[in-house]
Scaffold this active site. Sequence first.
Site, PDB file in Angstrom:
ATOM      1  N   TYR A   1     -10.230   2.568   6.316  1.00  0.00           N
ATOM      2  CA  TYR A   1      -9.281   2.262   5.245  1.00  0.00           C
ATOM      3  C   TYR A   1      -9.944   1.377   4.206  1.00  0.00           C
ATOM      4  CZ  TYR A   1      -4.608   1.427   3.335  1.00  0.00           C
ATOM      5  OH  TYR A   1      -3.500   1.382   2.533  1.00  0.00           O
ATOM      6  N   SER A   2      -9.806   1.750   2.939  1.00  0.00           N
ATOM      7  CA  SER A   2     -10.434   0.976   1.879  1.00  0.00           C
ATOM      8  C   SER A   2      -9.572   0.990   0.627  1.00  0.00           C
ATOM      9  CB  SER A   2     -11.824   1.525   1.546  1.00  0.00           C
ATOM     10  OG  SER A   2     -12.393   0.826   0.451  1.00  0.00           O
ATOM     11  N   ASN A   3      -9.088  -0.173   0.219  1.00  0.00           N
ATOM     12  CA  ASN A   3      -8.332  -0.284  -1.024  1.00  0.00           C
ATOM     13  C   ASN A   3      -9.156   0.158  -2.232  1.00  0.00           C
ATOM     14  OD1 ASN A   3      -5.798  -1.429  -0.084  1.00  0.00           O
ATOM     15  ND2 ASN A   3      -6.984  -3.249   0.440  1.00  0.00           N
TER      16      ASN A   3
ATOM     17  N   GLY B   1       3.115  -0.933   4.050  1.00  0.00           N
ATOM     18  CA  GLY B   1       2.634  -1.734   2.934  1.00  0.00           C
ATOM     19  C   GLY B   1       2.628  -3.205   3.271  1.00  0.00           C
TER      20      GLY B   1
ATOM     21  N   THR C   1     -13.652 -15.414   0.086  1.00  0.00           N
ATOM     22  CA  THR C   1     -13.966 -16.785  -0.312  1.00  0.00           C
ATOM     23  C   THR C   1     -12.969 -17.283  -1.345  1.00  0.00           C
ATOM     24  OG1 THR C   1     -16.327 -16.502   0.141  1.00  0.00           O
ATOM     25  CG2 THR C   1     -15.711 -18.270  -1.380  1.00  0.00           C
TER      26      THR C   1
ATOM     27  N   SER D   1       0.789  -1.229   0.000  1.00  0.00           N
ATOM     28  CA  SER D   1       0.000   0.000   0.000  1.00  0.00           C
ATOM     29  C   SER D   1       0.818   1.274   0.000  1.00  0.00           C
ATOM     30  CB  SER D   1      -0.956   0.002   1.193  1.00  0.00           C
ATOM     31  OG  SER D   1      -2.071  -0.804   0.903  1.00  0.00           O
TER      32      SER D   1
END
Length: 385
Positions: A198-200, A339, A158, A96
């Site tokens: 936090y969100s990618n 990261g 999943t 990140s």
Amino acid sequence: MIDRRTTLKTGVAGLLALTAAGAGLLPSAGAELPASTEAPDAAGLQKILDDIAASAASAVLAEVHDSGRVWRGSSGVAELGSARPVTVNGRFRAGSITKSFVATVVLQLAGERRIRLDDPVERWLPGVIDAGDRITLHQLLQHTSGIVNYTNTRAFRTLYGTVDEVVGLRDRTWTPQELLDFTAGQPLLFEPGTSWMYSNTNYILLALVIQRVTGHHYAKEVDRRILRKLRLLGTELPGRRSVITGPHAHGYLPREQDGSIEPVDITTFNPSVTGASGELVSTATDLSRFYGALLTGRLLRPEQQAQLLTSRTTGRSYDYGLGLQTRLVNGIRVWGHEGDIFGYQAASWTTEDGRRQLTAAWSPWGESDPQPYLENLLATAFRTT
């Protein structure tokens, strides 16, 4: 930070948040750099690296800058089962830390008046996400959008729920839209701008905005505006290319086999599953140079520099600016990013005046949690006199 047993339980840990095609020679990653002993407590820094390699990582390297003096060190082995040492200028997946590069390009576009940070996402990506008319680019940059993190969705977990599943998908190429599809139908976590999470997904969207505004893939803009400008010759955004070229340590995932835990080499891995949220490959020297330039105003105009460094609380060990984490170490304010991607973890921290820096990267492997050692490394690198 996550030890191998925690990773074994979660499977997907390496893609949670902390995370230019074409092969060729990378000059800055090809020549060995000297390991100076001029930094404060060089022996202490090396001992910490040795402690990490003894119990928490198969490989670790670090670079410390202090008012023009540079210390570089490493410990462990580049590949389990070999005696090959870890080179101080080795390349690694930086996860990140990619976000700081993406944010810099977005802020440069704002400085050029090609976008405004209060533009709604809908203006640039019509129909791509629900509530795009209520979410701004600034909220994407600072993780206040409320958009769910795609790597936290049940559908994603999943697919990447076990080490065997991760290995089975190591060659899979993902498009940005396919990553966004994991969040389809998911409600916002909160009203945009009212909280932080936090969100990618935010940075997948920002890369698409860069492409829409410039007409170029975000990686091309990062290369043109940052990598070439600063001569970061060991840094790349590999896209779907899975091989790390140049000197590098291997990364591993833990798999339980007949009651024991064995390492699974995950060095070769298609990072498109992280895209603009975490695909960067770099070196400690390059990351130190980048954050030094960024923090001292060499990449942004004054207005955007002020926006970059305006942070908000997160409830975590750091506050968050725009593509930057910030925290206090021994009372000293440092900026940078951590990261995390399968097999690799990294962190890079710089004072606001750019005079003191620590960049470290490691391949988690061992019985111990590396976090206490890394806190010690930070405290030693940024000690007060």
